[in-house]
Each structure stands twice: as C-alpha cells, then as structure tokens.
Design an enzyme around this catalytic site. Structure first.
Site, PDB file in Angstrom:
ATOM      1  N   LYS A   1      -3.249  -8.523 -11.800  1.00 23.55           N
ATOM      2  CA  LYS A   1      -2.528  -8.414 -10.830  1.00 23.55           C
ATOM      3  C   LYS A   1      -1.960  -9.825 -11.048  1.00 23.55           C
ATOM      4  O   LYS A   1      -2.557 -10.727 -11.290  1.00 23.55           O
ATOM      5  CB  LYS A   1      -3.137  -8.436  -9.284  1.00 23.55           C
ATOM      6  CG  LYS A   1      -2.942  -6.919  -8.897  1.00 23.55           C
ATOM      7  CD  LYS A   1      -3.614  -7.249  -7.730  1.00 23.55           C
ATOM      8  CE  LYS A   1      -2.776  -6.474  -6.295  1.00 23.55           C
ATOM      9  NZ  LYS A   1      -3.630  -6.409  -5.253  1.00 23.55           N
TER      10      LYS A   1
ATOM     11  N   TYR B   1     -11.036  -3.117  -8.413  1.00 24.79           N
ATOM     12  CA  TYR B   1     -10.066  -2.338  -7.930  1.00 24.79           C
ATOM     13  C   TYR B   1     -10.857  -0.959  -6.922  1.00 24.79           C
ATOM     14  O   TYR B   1     -11.857  -0.387  -7.670  1.00 24.79           O
ATOM     15  CB  TYR B   1      -9.331  -1.480  -9.705  1.00 24.79           C
ATOM     16  CG  TYR B   1      -8.810  -0.493  -9.427  1.00 24.79           C
ATOM     17  CD1 TYR B   1      -7.865   0.017  -8.641  1.00 24.79           C
ATOM     18  CD2 TYR B   1      -9.258   1.057  -9.977  1.00 24.79           C
ATOM     19  CE1 TYR B   1      -6.384   1.338  -8.940  1.00 24.79           C
ATOM     20  CE2 TYR B   1      -8.356   2.333  -9.781  1.00 24.79           C
ATOM     21  CZ  TYR B   1      -6.979   1.937  -9.701  1.00 24.79           C
ATOM     22  OH  TYR B   1      -6.244   3.238  -9.489  1.00 24.79           O
TER      23      TYR B   1
ATOM     24  N   GLU C   1      -0.766  -6.479   4.894  1.00 27.08           N
ATOM     25  CA  GLU C   1      -0.824  -5.121   4.104  1.00 27.08           C
ATOM     26  C   GLU C   1      -2.566  -4.947   3.204  1.00 27.08           C
ATOM     27  O   GLU C   1      -2.697  -6.278   3.208  1.00 27.08           O
ATOM     28  CB  GLU C   1       0.144  -4.723   2.393  1.00 27.08           C
ATOM     29  CG  GLU C   1       1.989  -5.056   2.550  1.00 27.08           C
ATOM     30  CD  GLU C   1       2.609  -4.436   2.622  1.00 27.08           C
ATOM     31  OE1 GLU C   1       3.197  -3.782   2.336  1.00 27.08           O
ATOM     32  OE2 GLU C   1       2.253  -4.529   0.601  1.00 27.08           O
TER      33      GLU C   1
ATOM     34  N   ARG D   1       9.062 -10.345   6.215  1.00 20.19           N
ATOM     35  CA  ARG D   1      10.179 -10.367   6.349  1.00 20.19           C
ATOM     36  C   ARG D   1      10.067  -8.604   7.280  1.00 20.19           C
ATOM     37  O   ARG D   1       8.757  -8.011   7.341  1.00 20.19           O
ATOM     38  CB  ARG D   1      11.379 -10.332   5.305  1.00 20.19           C
ATOM     39  CG  ARG D   1      10.154  -9.216   4.331  1.00 20.19           C
ATOM     40  CD  ARG D   1      11.098  -8.420   3.022  1.00 20.19           C
ATOM     41  NE  ARG D   1      10.003  -8.060   2.664  1.00 20.19           N
ATOM     42  CZ  ARG D   1       9.953  -6.530   2.329  1.00 20.19           C
ATOM     43  NH1 ARG D   1       9.989  -6.036   3.193  1.00 20.19           N
ATOM     44  NH2 ARG D   1       8.857  -6.016   1.069  1.00 20.19           N
TER      45      ARG D   1
ATOM     46  N   ARG E   1      11.627   8.096   3.105  1.00 16.73           N
ATOM     47  CA  ARG E   1      12.771   7.180   2.262  1.00 16.73           C
ATOM     48  C   ARG E   1      13.668   8.951   1.138  1.00 16.73           C
ATOM     49  O   ARG E   1      12.861   8.853   0.344  1.00 16.73           O
ATOM     50  CB  ARG E   1      12.556   5.963   1.247  1.00 16.73           C
ATOM     51  CG  ARG E   1      11.430   5.515   2.356  1.00 16.73           C
ATOM     52  CD  ARG E   1      11.361   4.244   1.306  1.00 16.73           C
ATOM     53  NE  ARG E   1      10.019   2.764   2.053  1.00 16.73           N
ATOM     54  CZ  ARG E   1      10.270   2.122   1.598  1.00 16.73           C
ATOM     55  NH1 ARG E   1      10.507   1.821   0.267  1.00 16.73           N
ATOM     56  NH2 ARG E   1       9.381   1.579   1.994  1.00 16.73           N
TER      57      ARG E   1
END
Ligand code: ADP
Length: 448
Positions: A158, A202, A275, A291, A337
């Site tokens: 990542k 992973y 998260e 945020r 969404r």
C-alpha cells in the site's frame, strides 16, 4: 459562534453545510469555478465568489483564491466539506496564519493521519488494534521479501500517501511480490508524487467497519457508533449502513469505547472516522479520515445529531455537549451513493439533467444538488445525490429503500439507481451477508 462561514466545496456537501449554517443563523459564502456558475450551492448561498477556471487545481484547490475570498467577504471560518482541501494540513495552517478558523482538527492531527505509516504507529500507541505489517516504508524487494515471509502470504502493498484505493497491490506468493511492489510504487508515484509503500497482511474476507468520532479538542470525545461500508467497487464505497449487520451492541461498545478513549488522549477536535477491517471477530485499523465523510448521514439518522452543527460548535470553541451516556442509537439506516455513471460500465455520464423526481415520505432523506435543467460538469466527482433511508428495523429500512428507489427518477444522464434496484433484491444483501469483495463478484457475474 461565527457570523459567517465560507464553504470551500461544491455539490451536495456544500448544500449540506449551508443547511446547518442557516439553522444556526450563520451567513454562508459559496466559492465556485467558472464551470459551476449555475450550481445549486451558488444559488443557495448568501454570497458567492468565483475562485478560478474549471480544473479543481485552479479553483477548489486554489488556496490563495480561497483565502482572498474569505478576506473579501469577511468569513471568519472555512468548512472544507470532504475531498478537495479537507485533509490538507498546509491549508489549515495557512488559514490559521490569516486568523481564519479551519473547521476541523489541528494541522498536526491531519498530517499524522494523512501519512498511513504514521497513522498506524499512532493508532497502535493509543491501543487501537492494527493490521499486522511493516513498521515503516519498504525500501527494496529483498526487504519486502523478508517482511512478507514474516507476515505470511497473501500480503498487500500500500502507498504511504494512499487514498481512493490507488497504489494498492496484492501479492499471493513470493512469485508475485516483485511485480506487485514495482506496480504499487509506480502507481503511488503517479497518483501522489511519492512512491513510498508499506506492506500489511492481506485479509481475505473482511468487512469494512468504521467508527464515527466527535471531539472538542479539549480532551472530551465520544463515539457515534459504526457504519458498515463493505459494499465497495474498486475500493470505493457504494452503499453504507448502520448498524453493521455483523456487530452486536457489546462489540460496538468495546471498539467504540477504545476509539473514543484514543481521541480523548489525542485531544482530537471535530469529527473523524477511524476505519477498520473486521474479520473473524477482530478489528484491524487501516486509516483515519480527519474530516466529515460522505456517509455521515447514516449516523445522523441513528443518533439524531447534526454532525455539521456539532463540527461548527466545537470549532467555535464550545465544549462538547455530550458524554458517552448521552448518545443513544435507534433504528437502522442505509445510504446509496447515486453517481452520474452507466450502471454497468461505470463510465461517467455528465450532461444535462432533463428531469428529476425525488422520493419522499417517512424516513427518506435526499442529499443532492441537482435540479431539472442543471448541467453536470465533466470536471468533478460523479456523485450527484445520496439517498438515505431510515427504518425502525433493518427489514423495514430495506422495504422502504426498495420503495424509495422505485420512485427516484433522473432523466437526461445515466445513473447508478438501477444498480441499487438490483441490490435490494439480492438475498445476501437482505441477509446482511457480504464482505468487501461481494460487490465485485456480483458485478462480474453474467447478467441473467
Ligand atoms: P484508501 O485510503 O486508498 O481508501 P484504505 O487503507 O482505506 O485505502 O483501504 C481501502 C480499502 O482497501 C478497504 O476498505 C479495503 O476494501 C481494502 N483494504 C485495505 N487494506 C486491506 C488489507 N490489509 N486487506 C484486505 N483489504 C484491504
């Protein structure tokens, strides 16, 4: 309290912030690019300032133009929304240097959490469980090999500066490692101008579960429960819900309590989201967003709190009004969404909206900035609306969602509404049985 706030964003989130301001009796200033002169956020604001040409880097990311807009209009604070400058520590600092309040956490907290390695280190030090992996960046393939053997395959490479799921590559075995490393590094370089990467375990079938927090920067913080955002396409969230079909209230209190305690220790100000991936009953921290998030309405439906008003309140220096025992949850909420995209190929579909009919009725909320005759410009994100539905139970929520989706009409552009109409009928969705790969598998299934 502030008298005037500038909203450094566009679209549905600019409207969302404006609504909160209006209820609080605060004047609003919109900024816009030349492509957005006809946009709803410009029409609804008390004042507006054009900050540049269509490309975001010349307008919505144009810091000098936004600071000038504050000075011209006398705005005392800036709400950054999400995306654009919302996680730009330098922007927060520049505003502070100009005596303008950035509605959000300190530049230092933005910086720490914006660097994924630093964020993981900080989370671990605060007692938050993290994904097993490298302690820092990975320099070359031989170091990567050693680390991957230690962690155990499969591993994920990542980008340190990552975001939006870019610069992420899986290596299933040592044979894949060299290519995965090189690809992740070059993607990271292209997307973020920084090729540093790190390695973690992973997880093969996790759910994405995140905890919403709210702090006052003075050592008080609460958690507002979790959201399950496992339904993703290309690591982008598509559908979010609370509560997670996978958690019970004891698990929620345990992980939420830990995260809230960590935020108290940090002295975190404003809203934030921690998260996690969740697999076999374990939580693994992946990142913190400093945020407001796209999916925040789901939490608002369950708690009855207006997260934007809470952000504004703590930014004005007020102490947090709630202890953890004041926060209660009721019912179930789901957000879809709605993007201006082809529902099969996901190709963007900008253009003129010829007609809009939005669903209504009990428990239905639409956050959107489109209207009939509006031209969706091709320059920005394809999100054109969020449908948020509340029910006393998950079953009622799903029934209502099905009904609301059948009423929703947007003509002139393609949208992802048909995708959600298919999803609400799927037995795995109805049963809450899905992980972060479920949607990709579903989309690759041959159509009936
Ligand atoms: P970004 O900032 O690019 O969005 P994240 O770290 O938040 O990156 O991860 C985005 C998504 O990628 C997660 O929601 C999950 O689907 C997947 N992911 C991230 N880390 C792992 C991991 N260690 N194992 C499996 N999937 C992962």
């Amino acid at each position: 309290m502030f008298d005037k706030i500038l909203i450094a964003n566009r679209g549905e989130i600019a409207l969302r912030v404006m609504r909160a301001c209006r209820e609080l009796g605060i004047q609003t200033v919109a900024v816009h690019s030349t492509a957005d002169e006809e946009a709803m956020h410009v029409r609804l604001a008390d004042e507006s300032v054009c900050v540049g040409p269509p490309p975001a880097r010349d307008s919505y990311l144009n810091i000098p133009a936004i600071v000038s807009a504050c000075e011209i209009t006398g705005a005392e604070a800036v709400h950054p929304g999400y995306g654009f400058l919302s996680e730009n520590a330098r922007f927060a600092e520049i505003l502070t240097e100009h005596g303008i309040k950035f509605i959000g956490p300190s530049a230092e907290h933005i910086r720490v959490m914006g660097d994924k390695i630093e964020a993981k280190r900080t989370a671990k030090a605060l007692g938050i469980p993290v994904v097993p992996g490298s302690e820092g960046g990975v320099a070359d393939v031989s170091q990567a090999r050693m680390l991957a053997r230690d962690i155990g395959y499969p591993v994920l490479i990542k980008a340190t500066a990552g975001g939006g799921g870019r610069g992420m590559k899986v290596a299933h075995s040592e044979a894949d490692l060299e290519t995965a490393l090189a690809t992740a590094q070059s993607e990271a370089k292209a997307a973020f101008g920084n090729d540093e990467v790190y390695i973690e375990k992973y997880l093969s079938t996790p759910r994405h579960i995140e905890i919403q927090v709210l702090g006052d920067g003075q050592g008080r913080a609460v958690h507002l429960g979790e959201r399950d955002c496992s339904l993703q396409r290309r690591h982008q969230k598509v559908w979010e819900e609370a509560h997670s079909p996978a958690l019970n209230s004891a698990q929620r209190e345990e992980i939420g309590g830990r995260v809230a305690q960590a935020m108290r220790e940090l002295g975190y100000e404003g809203v934030g989201t921690v998260e996690f991936l969740y697999e076999n009953g374990q939580f693994y921290f992946i990142e913190m967003n400093t945020r407001l998030q796209v999916e925040h309405p789901v939490t608002e439906m369950l708690t009855g709190l207006d997260l934007v008003q809470e952000q504004i309140s703590v930014a004005s220096g007020a102490a947090l009004k709630y202890a953890q025992s004041d926060i209660s949850f009721s019912g179930h909420a789901i957000e879809c969404r709605i993007n201006a995209e082809n529902p099969h190929s996901f190709a963007p579909s900008p253009g003129r909206v010829d007609a809009v009919h939005v669903p209504g009725g009990l428990g239905v909320r639409i956050d959107s900035a489109i209207y009939a005759g509006y031209r969706i410009p091709p320059y920005y994100d394809s999100l054109i609306g969020k449908l948020i539905v509340f029910g006393k139970t998950r079953t009622e929520c799903l029934m209502r969602l099905r009904r609301a989706l059948s009423e929703y009409v947007i003509e002139g552009v393609e949208t992802t509404i048909p995708l959600f109409q298919r999803l609400v009928g799927e037995s795995d969705i109805i049963d809450g049985h899905y992980d972060i790969h479920w949607l990709e598998h579903f989309l690759h299934r041959p159509s009936p």
